[in-house]
Design a protein around this motif. Structure first.
Motif, mmCIF file in Angstrom:
data_model
loop_
_atom_site.group_PDB
_atom_site.id
_atom_site.type_symbol
_atom_site.label_atom_id
_atom_site.label_comp_id
_atom_site.label_asym_id
_atom_site.label_seq_id
_atom_site.Cartn_x
_atom_site.Cartn_y
_atom_site.Cartn_z
ATOM 1 N N GLY A 164 -0.830 1.284 -14.374
ATOM 2 C CA GLY A 164 -1.827 1.916 -13.523
ATOM 3 C C GLY A 164 -2.189 3.302 -13.999
ATOM 4 O O GLY A 164 -1.370 4.019 -14.578
ATOM 5 N N ARG A 210 -2.926 5.959 -12.157
ATOM 6 C CA ARG A 210 -2.217 6.989 -11.411
ATOM 7 C C ARG A 210 -0.769 7.101 -11.884
ATOM 8 O O ARG A 210 -0.231 8.204 -12.019
ATOM 9 C CB ARG A 210 -2.250 6.672 -9.915
ATOM 10 C CG ARG A 210 -1.563 7.765 -9.065
ATOM 11 C CD ARG A 210 -1.496 7.397 -7.592
ATOM 12 N NE ARG A 210 -2.812 7.307 -7.005
ATOM 13 C CZ ARG A 210 -3.409 6.174 -6.641
ATOM 14 N NH1 ARG A 210 -2.776 5.018 -6.814
ATOM 15 N NH2 ARG A 210 -4.598 6.177 -6.099
ATOM 16 N N ALA A 211 -0.135 5.968 -12.131
ATOM 17 C CA ALA A 211 1.254 5.989 -12.576
ATOM 18 C C ALA A 211 1.398 6.722 -13.901
ATOM 19 O O ALA A 211 2.346 7.497 -14.095
ATOM 20 C CB ALA A 211 1.776 4.558 -12.699
ATOM 21 N N SER A 213 -2.649 0.085 -7.397
ATOM 22 C CA SER A 213 -2.219 1.251 -8.169
ATOM 23 C C SER A 213 -3.387 2.085 -8.662
ATOM 24 O O SER A 213 -3.223 3.268 -8.955
ATOM 25 C CB SER A 213 -1.354 0.816 -9.351
ATOM 26 O OG SER A 213 -2.117 0.111 -10.312
ATOM 27 N N ASP A 214 -4.577 1.489 -8.768
ATOM 28 C CA ASP A 214 -5.740 2.227 -9.262
ATOM 29 C C ASP A 214 -6.738 2.554 -8.161
ATOM 30 O O ASP A 214 -7.845 3.011 -8.438
ATOM 31 C CB ASP A 214 -6.445 1.433 -10.363
ATOM 32 C CG ASP A 214 -5.695 1.504 -11.682
ATOM 33 O OD1 ASP A 214 -4.936 2.473 -11.870
ATOM 34 O OD2 ASP A 214 -5.853 0.592 -12.509
ATOM 35 N N SER A 265 -0.313 -5.427 -6.239
ATOM 36 C CA SER A 265 0.268 -4.100 -6.490
ATOM 37 C C SER A 265 -0.440 -3.392 -7.632
ATOM 38 O O SER A 265 -0.707 -2.186 -7.568
ATOM 39 C CB SER A 265 1.766 -4.238 -6.811
ATOM 40 O OG SER A 265 2.476 -4.727 -5.706
ATOM 41 N N ASP A 266 -0.771 -4.143 -8.691
ATOM 42 C CA ASP A 266 -1.518 -3.556 -9.810
ATOM 43 C C ASP A 266 -2.894 -3.090 -9.345
ATOM 44 O O ASP A 266 -3.369 -2.012 -9.755
ATOM 45 C CB ASP A 266 -1.673 -4.581 -10.932
ATOM 46 C CG ASP A 266 -0.370 -4.851 -11.660
ATOM 47 O OD1 ASP A 266 0.544 -4.011 -11.549
ATOM 48 O OD2 ASP A 266 -0.264 -5.891 -12.317
ATOM 49 N N GLU A 267 -3.546 -3.886 -8.514
ATOM 50 C CA GLU A 267 -4.877 -3.511 -8.026
ATOM 51 C C GLU A 267 -4.801 -2.263 -7.156
ATOM 52 O O GLU A 267 -5.643 -1.372 -7.243
ATOM 53 C CB GLU A 267 -5.468 -4.682 -7.231
ATOM 54 C CG GLU A 267 -6.960 -4.596 -7.005
ATOM 55 C CD GLU A 267 -7.763 -4.855 -8.261
ATOM 56 O OE1 GLU A 267 -8.966 -4.545 -8.256
ATOM 57 O OE2 GLU A 267 -7.196 -5.350 -9.263
ATOM 58 N N ALA A 292 2.354 1.886 -3.355
ATOM 59 C CA ALA A 292 1.364 2.382 -4.317
ATOM 60 C C ALA A 292 0.889 3.784 -3.984
ATOM 61 O O ALA A 292 0.138 4.384 -4.756
ATOM 62 C CB ALA A 292 0.171 1.430 -4.374
ATOM 63 N N ALA A 306 -5.427 2.743 -19.211
ATOM 64 C CA ALA A 306 -4.950 3.515 -18.066
ATOM 65 C C ALA A 306 -5.191 5.003 -18.276
ATOM 66 O O ALA A 306 -5.501 5.737 -17.339
ATOM 67 C CB ALA A 306 -3.459 3.250 -17.847
ATOM 68 N N CYS A 351 0.840 -1.211 0.000
ATOM 69 C CA CYS A 351 0.000 0.000 0.000
ATOM 70 C C CYS A 351 0.867 1.251 0.000
ATOM 71 O O CYS A 351 0.598 2.212 -0.729
ATOM 72 C CB CYS A 351 -0.925 0.006 1.214
ATOM 73 S SG CYS A 351 -2.182 -1.297 1.214
ATOM 74 N N GLU A 373 -9.080 5.865 -8.012
ATOM 75 C CA GLU A 373 -9.352 6.405 -9.345
ATOM 76 C C GLU A 373 -10.850 6.365 -9.626
ATOM 77 O O GLU A 373 -11.634 5.771 -8.894
ATOM 78 C CB GLU A 373 -8.588 5.610 -10.404
ATOM 79 C CG GLU A 373 -7.072 5.712 -10.270
ATOM 80 C CD GLU A 373 -6.559 7.127 -10.424
ATOM 81 O OE1 GLU A 373 -7.158 7.907 -11.188
ATOM 82 O OE2 GLU A 373 -5.550 7.471 -9.772
#
Length: 337
Positions: free
Chosen positions: A182, A184-185, A105-106, A101-103, A23, A219, A20, A109
């Protein structure tokens, strides 16, 4: 609260909380299932440790989306409890850290994607790139916007907006990476000025493949209220891929015989599409002529605007003050909305 983690397990805690933090999302850890119910609905994402799934099932929390069971070496009971909780998945750590981590990252949003508007020139020199920049500039004054350069042979959209010296990722860097991107990334990674981000190339060796576009565009629309794509007229499979993802497609062409003839050929290659409309530049033919030749409705007419070149040279972009471009951008985006 972005993430609610319900667990008493030190191993689950020590696996999830650093993810967390990496991210950039906050996490509230609750070791008592009954106390977690107060935040059950409000959290963007709920992670239930496999040590407390049975206790939580007994409390019968209301069904919701965004619930996952997490554990280190999860057993069969975790899967049964996950079904009873309505969880979307069971994540076995550390094997599933990449997916989690992928989950994460968003988290935070938008729940639904923004709008994707494609702009393509029906004829060379029609002003499609100028219009794409104007649309992005107009909307960025109101909400988060991304301008995407889909034309490898174009001038570079960052240069038209005076953003070429801003740091950030370009297409080349994204093409060299793999895996999920992601929202946000991407939003925080591209060159950005206030609410306007731009994704283009950094050098002369320009190439964009379908696979990279398929990773980046989801994304982009998840992380922005509006995404405007400046499309290349001769893009082959890439053009078809980008057009297929557009909510609205604007074909810019002068109202001249050569311009409409070229636009008609482009429209025929792309196929008739209810999402497409013509944006006419000055010429001797009427709206009715343009619609008859191309088969597309005229959605806007943009007159020549004085001072556009000078505005671009000064790094201000084409949309400086009021004028035909601003009026067209306002009308087109209002119709798209």
């Amino acid at each position: 609260m972005p993430v609610l983690l319900i667990t008493r397990s030190p191993s689950v805690h020590d696996s999830v909380v650093p993810l967390c933090a990496a991210a950039g999302v906050g996490a509230e850890v609750c070791a008592e299932p009954s106390l977690s119910l107060a935040a059950w609905r409000e959290a963007d994402l709920v992670l239930v440790g496999d040590d407390l799934t049975g206790a939580l099932v007994g409390l019968a929390p209301p069904r919701r989306t965004g619930v996952h069971v997490v554990g280190v070496g999860v057993g069969d009971d975790a899967f049964r409890h996950a079904v009873e909780l309505g969880a979307a998945s069971v994540v076995d750590l550390p094997t599933g850290e990449g997916w989690l981590s992928d989950e994460l990252s968003d988290v935070g949003e938008r729940a639904s994607p923004g709008r994707l508007v494609g702009v393509v020139g029906g004829a060379g020199g029609a002003g499609a790139t100028t219009l794409a920049c104007a649309l992005a500039q107009w909307h960025a004054a109101r909400a988060s916007t991304l301008l995407v350069d889909g034309d490898p042979l174009g001038p570079g959209l960052d240069r038209l907006l005076g953003m070429e010296d801003l740091p950030g990722v370009r297409w080349e860097a994204l093409a060299e990476t793999a895996g999920r991107l992601g929202a946000r990334a991407l939003r925080e990674g591209v060159p950005r000025r206030d609410h306007l981000g731009v994704l283009t190339w950094s050098g002369l060796r320009r190439r964009l493949d379908v696979a990279t576009a398929r990773r980046v565009l989801p994304a982009a629309v998840l992380g922005h209220d509006l995404v405007v794509v400046d499309l290349a007229r001769q893009g082959g499979p890439l053009l078809a891929e980008l057009v297929d993802r557009c909510d609205d497609l604007l074909v810019v062409t002068p109202a001249t015989v050569p311009g409409l003839a070229a636009a008609a050929r482009l429209v025929a290659d792309l196929g008739r599409d209810d999402r497409a409309g013509l944006v006419l530049r000055p010429g001797g033919l009427s709206d009715a002529d343009a619609e008859r030749v191309t088969g597309l409705p005229v959605v806007a007419a943009v007159a020549d605007q004085r001072g556009v070149a000078a505005s671009v040279d000064r790094g201000l972009g084409p949309l400086a003050g009021r004028g035909p471009l601003a009026r067209a951008a306002r009308a087109l985006l209002a119709d798209a909305a």
